[in-house]
Design an enzyme around this catalytic site. Structure first.
Site, PDB file in Angstrom:
ATOM      1  N   ARG A   1      25.049  40.199   5.391  1.00 28.00           N
ATOM      2  CA  ARG A   1      25.262  39.166   4.387  1.00 28.00           C
ATOM      3  C   ARG A   1      24.963  39.761   3.012  1.00 28.00           C
ATOM      4  O   ARG A   1      24.398  40.854   2.905  1.00 28.00           O
ATOM      5  CB  ARG A   1      24.346  37.982   4.660  1.00 28.00           C
ATOM      6  CG  ARG A   1      24.616  37.281   5.982  1.00 28.00           C
ATOM      7  CD  ARG A   1      23.468  36.356   6.345  1.00 28.00           C
ATOM      8  NE  ARG A   1      23.220  35.400   5.278  1.00 28.00           N
ATOM      9  CZ  ARG A   1      22.025  34.831   5.047  1.00 28.00           C
ATOM     10  NH1 ARG A   1      20.980  35.151   5.789  1.00 28.00           N
ATOM     11  NH2 ARG A   1      21.888  33.960   4.081  1.00 28.00           N
ATOM     12  N   SER A  12      23.049  38.343   0.429  1.00 25.68           N
ATOM     13  CA  SER A  12      21.859  37.924  -0.305  1.00 25.68           C
ATOM     14  C   SER A  12      20.945  39.117  -0.562  1.00 25.68           C
ATOM     15  O   SER A  12      21.037  40.155   0.103  1.00 25.68           O
ATOM     16  CB  SER A  12      21.100  36.850   0.478  1.00 25.68           C
ATOM     17  OG  SER A  12      20.498  37.420   1.633  1.00 25.68           O
ATOM     18  N   LYS A  56      15.559  36.042  13.923  1.00 28.71           N
ATOM     19  CA  LYS A  56      15.396  34.607  14.225  1.00 28.71           C
ATOM     20  C   LYS A  56      16.701  33.831  14.044  1.00 28.71           C
ATOM     21  O   LYS A  56      16.848  32.728  14.558  1.00 28.71           O
ATOM     22  CB  LYS A  56      14.301  34.000  13.360  1.00 28.71           C
ATOM     23  CG  LYS A  56      14.589  33.966  11.878  1.00 28.71           C
ATOM     24  CD  LYS A  56      13.425  33.364  11.102  1.00 28.71           C
ATOM     25  CE  LYS A  56      13.677  33.339   9.606  1.00 28.71           C
ATOM     26  NZ  LYS A  56      14.847  32.558   9.215  1.00 28.71           N
ATOM     27  N   ASP A  57      17.666  34.412  13.305  1.00 27.72           N
ATOM     28  CA  ASP A  57      18.947  33.742  13.075  1.00 27.72           C
ATOM     29  C   ASP A  57      19.957  33.983  14.188  1.00 27.72           C
ATOM     30  O   ASP A  57      21.017  33.347  14.216  1.00 27.72           O
ATOM     31  CB  ASP A  57      19.565  34.214  11.747  1.00 27.72           C
ATOM     32  CG  ASP A  57      18.761  33.788  10.531  1.00 27.72           C
ATOM     33  OD1 ASP A  57      18.040  32.779  10.633  1.00 27.72           O
ATOM     34  OD2 ASP A  57      18.852  34.466   9.485  1.00 27.72           O
ATOM     35  N   THR A  72      11.919  22.150   2.811  1.00 26.57           N
ATOM     36  CA  THR A  72      12.239  23.092   3.886  1.00 26.57           C
ATOM     37  C   THR A  72      13.493  22.603   4.598  1.00 26.57           C
ATOM     38  O   THR A  72      13.759  21.401   4.637  1.00 26.57           O
ATOM     39  CB  THR A  72      11.094  23.252   4.906  1.00 26.57           C
ATOM     40  OG1 THR A  72      11.501  24.137   5.960  1.00 26.57           O
ATOM     41  CG2 THR A  72      10.701  21.921   5.527  1.00 26.57           C
ATOM     42  N   ARG A 110      11.758  23.163  12.870  1.00 25.48           N
ATOM     43  CA  ARG A 110      10.438  23.548  13.397  1.00 25.48           C
ATOM     44  C   ARG A 110       9.341  23.278  12.369  1.00 25.48           C
ATOM     45  O   ARG A 110       8.322  22.644  12.678  1.00 25.48           O
ATOM     46  CB  ARG A 110      10.447  25.031  13.783  1.00 25.48           C
ATOM     47  CG  ARG A 110       9.073  25.583  14.202  1.00 25.48           C
ATOM     48  CD  ARG A 110       9.132  27.093  14.406  1.00 25.48           C
ATOM     49  NE  ARG A 110       9.573  27.777  13.196  1.00 25.48           N
ATOM     50  CZ  ARG A 110       8.765  28.157  12.201  1.00 25.48           C
ATOM     51  NH1 ARG A 110       7.475  27.904  12.277  1.00 25.48           N
ATOM     52  NH2 ARG A 110       9.249  28.774  11.147  1.00 25.48           N
ATOM     53  N   ARG A 111       9.546  23.751  11.147  1.00 28.02           N
ATOM     54  CA  ARG A 111       8.531  23.552  10.112  1.00 28.02           C
ATOM     55  C   ARG A 111       8.296  22.071   9.837  1.00 28.02           C
ATOM     56  O   ARG A 111       7.150  21.619   9.721  1.00 28.02           O
ATOM     57  CB  ARG A 111       8.942  24.283   8.833  1.00 28.02           C
ATOM     58  CG  ARG A 111       8.863  25.795   8.940  1.00 28.02           C
ATOM     59  CD  ARG A 111       9.564  26.495   7.784  1.00 28.02           C
ATOM     60  NE  ARG A 111       9.423  27.939   7.861  1.00 28.02           N
ATOM     61  CZ  ARG A 111      10.180  28.795   7.179  1.00 28.02           C
ATOM     62  NH1 ARG A 111      11.133  28.342   6.369  1.00 28.02           N
ATOM     63  NH2 ARG A 111       9.987  30.096   7.290  1.00 28.02           N
ATOM     64  N   ARG A 164      17.625  24.572   0.456  1.00 27.91           N
ATOM     65  CA  ARG A 164      18.480  25.691   0.850  1.00 27.91           C
ATOM     66  C   ARG A 164      18.641  26.631  -0.337  1.00 27.91           C
ATOM     67  O   ARG A 164      18.213  26.349  -1.441  1.00 27.91           O
ATOM     68  CB  ARG A 164      19.868  25.186   1.303  1.00 27.91           C
ATOM     69  CG  ARG A 164      19.862  24.313   2.562  1.00 27.91           C
ATOM     70  CD  ARG A 164      19.644  25.116   3.830  1.00 27.91           C
ATOM     71  NE  ARG A 164      20.505  26.274   3.908  1.00 27.91           N
ATOM     72  CZ  ARG A 164      21.801  26.256   4.248  1.00 27.91           C
ATOM     73  NH1 ARG A 164      22.383  25.103   4.544  1.00 27.91           N
ATOM     74  NH2 ARG A 164      22.510  27.374   4.313  1.00 27.91           N
ATOM     75  N   GLY A 165      19.317  27.761  -0.125  1.00 28.84           N
ATOM     76  CA  GLY A 165      19.525  28.738  -1.184  1.00 28.84           C
ATOM     77  C   GLY A 165      18.632  29.952  -0.996  1.00 28.84           C
ATOM     78  O   GLY A 165      17.788  30.004  -0.098  1.00 28.84           O
ATOM     79  N   ASN A 166      18.828  30.974  -1.858  1.00 27.26           N
ATOM     80  CA  ASN A 166      18.022  32.182  -1.728  1.00 27.26           C
ATOM     81  C   ASN A 166      16.590  31.925  -2.203  1.00 27.26           C
ATOM     82  O   ASN A 166      16.275  30.858  -2.744  1.00 27.26           O
ATOM     83  CB  ASN A 166      18.667  33.361  -2.476  1.00 27.26           C
ATOM     84  CG  ASN A 166      18.814  33.101  -3.961  1.00 27.26           C
ATOM     85  OD1 ASN A 166      17.924  32.555  -4.593  1.00 27.26           O
ATOM     86  ND2 ASN A 166      19.950  33.507  -4.526  1.00 27.26           N
ATOM     87  N   VAL A 167      15.720  32.899  -2.023  1.00 20.67           N
ATOM     88  CA  VAL A 167      14.297  32.711  -2.316  1.00 20.67           C
ATOM     89  C   VAL A 167      14.066  32.402  -3.793  1.00 20.67           C
ATOM     90  O   VAL A 167      13.282  31.510  -4.140  1.00 20.67           O
ATOM     91  CB  VAL A 167      13.497  33.961  -1.885  1.00 20.67           C
ATOM     92  CG1 VAL A 167      12.030  33.807  -2.274  1.00 20.67           C
ATOM     93  CG2 VAL A 167      13.615  34.177  -0.378  1.00 20.67           C
ATOM     94  N   THR A 186      16.068  30.966  -5.908  1.00 16.86           N
ATOM     95  CA  THR A 186      16.523  29.593  -6.171  1.00 16.86           C
ATOM     96  C   THR A 186      15.499  28.576  -5.694  1.00 16.86           C
ATOM     97  O   THR A 186      15.208  27.584  -6.396  1.00 16.86           O
ATOM     98  CB  THR A 186      17.870  29.337  -5.476  1.00 16.86           C
ATOM     99  OG1 THR A 186      18.848  30.239  -5.990  1.00 16.86           O
ATOM    100  CG2 THR A 186      18.338  27.914  -5.681  1.00 16.86           C
ATOM    101  N   ARG A 187      14.933  28.806  -4.541  1.00 15.33           N
ATOM    102  CA  ARG A 187      13.950  27.867  -3.995  1.00 15.33           C
ATOM    103  C   ARG A 187      12.689  27.813  -4.852  1.00 15.33           C
ATOM    104  O   ARG A 187      12.146  26.737  -5.109  1.00 15.33           O
ATOM    105  CB  ARG A 187      13.614  28.261  -2.550  1.00 15.33           C
ATOM    106  CG  ARG A 187      14.803  28.209  -1.618  1.00 15.33           C
ATOM    107  CD  ARG A 187      14.427  28.555  -0.196  1.00 15.33           C
ATOM    108  NE  ARG A 187      15.612  28.739   0.635  1.00 15.33           N
ATOM    109  CZ  ARG A 187      15.616  28.667   1.958  1.00 15.33           C
ATOM    110  NH1 ARG A 187      14.504  28.413   2.607  1.00 15.33           N
ATOM    111  NH2 ARG A 187      16.726  28.854   2.640  1.00 15.33           N
ATOM    112  N   CYS A 217      18.453  26.600  17.932  1.00 15.54           N
ATOM    113  CA  CYS A 217      17.890  26.313  16.609  1.00 15.54           C
ATOM    114  C   CYS A 217      17.774  24.821  16.340  1.00 15.54           C
ATOM    115  O   CYS A 217      17.167  24.409  15.346  1.00 15.54           O
ATOM    116  CB  CYS A 217      18.732  26.975  15.522  1.00 15.54           C
ATOM    117  SG  CYS A 217      20.405  26.319  15.392  1.00 15.54           S
TER     118      CYS A 217
END
Length: 295
Positions: free
Chosen positions: A7, A9, A76-77, A119, A123-124, A141-144, A146-147, A233
């Site tokens: 990807r 990102s 994990k994805d 989030t 799970r979280r 959502r979005g990249n780190v 952005t969050r 998931c």
């Protein structure tokens, strides 16, 4: 030339370049090819609402069409029920498996109060709700970057991110407060995985050279437990396996959110570091134990 699919990102490119560096050190020439996945395109829905393999499907197709030789994923994805023609040829040594809760420097955080946490992880959300019933959740959502920007702007009281991603991107959290959460991580959280075609023996031999056996054993155990429980998931499921290389003992703890409560199961098994059958046996045992609690 080894063609590495990933990807686009920052985090995905970091992971692909880490794999590329290992392969270059072995004398191989590499090329990185970027593919945009469904999970990158759809940012207004929970991942569980989009479907299985939202960050892998396009890379899987590129592998099957021989457009790339390997694909790099956050392990994990990768769905536990996957394409039978593909396999994980290697994993890198695990980074942190912890989740971080992050909030603004000038704020206090009281998880017992009615605060809004960002989030997109089932799970979280489920694990935190079981521990702190007053929390409200808002899609994030979005990249780190952005969050963290959304957090700084006050759109959330706190957000949850993986510590591994923060470390890999070398992100400065000095403008924030943060701490580790005491919740069971997602199976294979903090692990970079390298996928290849199952029939490509040449690539499989190359990937074996960079495979971290301890991490591979632990991830196989965790993902087997999830697969045995079922749901992928879309299920609030966590698992953490640790292999003690000195004592040669593999342990597994798994947690699932059922009927409004957190249910736990754990076990251990004596095995060698390359004894994959024992990891599968332990994973199936713990996964089945949790599944039996549904009835």
């Amino acid at each position: 030339m080894l063609r590495i699919g990933t990807r686009g990102s920052k985090l995905a490119l970091y992971q692909a370049n880490k794999v590329a560096e290992l392969l270059k050190n072995l004398g191989y020439e590499v090329e990185i090819i970027i593919k945009k996945t469904t999970g990158d395109k759809i940012l207004d829905k929970k991942l569980s609402e989009i479907g299985m393999g939202v960050f892998t499907k396009e890379l899987d197709l590129a592998l099957m069409n021989n457009e790339i030789d390997i694909a790099v994923h956050s392990f994990k994805d990768v769905p536990t029920i996957w394409n039978e023609n593909l396999m994980i040829g290697a994993v890198l040594e695990r980074d942190s498996y912890y989740d971080l809760i992050i909030w603004n420097k000038n704020k206090d955080l009281d998880l017992d109060k009615e605060i809004t946490v960002g989030t997109s992880s089932i799970r979280r959300r489920s694990f935190l709700k079981a521990m702190y019933p007053n929390i409200k959740f808002k899609l994030l959502r979005g990249n780190v970057d952005t969050r963290l920007k959304k957090l700084k702007e006050g759109q959330y009281d706190a957000i949850v991110l993986s510590e591994a991603g923060i470390i890999r991107l070398n992100i400065d959290l000095s403008d924030f407060n943060y701490r580790r959460l005491d919740i069971t991580p997602s199976p294979a959280q903090g692990v970079i995985a390298v996928a290849c075609r199952r029939e490509d023996n040449k690539i499989k031999e190359i990937l074996e050279k960079i495979n971290h056996k301890k991490t591979f054993l632990e991830c196989l155990c965790e993902r087997t437990a999830l697969n045995e429980f079922g749901g992928g998931c879309s299920v609030p499921f966590g698992a953490l396996s640790i292999y003690d290389e000195d004592k040669k003992i593999l342990t597994l703890k798994a947690t699932v959110f059922l009927n409004g409560k957190l249910k736990h199961a754990s076990g251990k098994i004596n095995c060698e570091i390359d004894d994959l059958d024992s990891a599968i046996t332990l994973g199936k045992t713990i996964g089945k134990r949790l599944k039996d609690l549904e009835n």
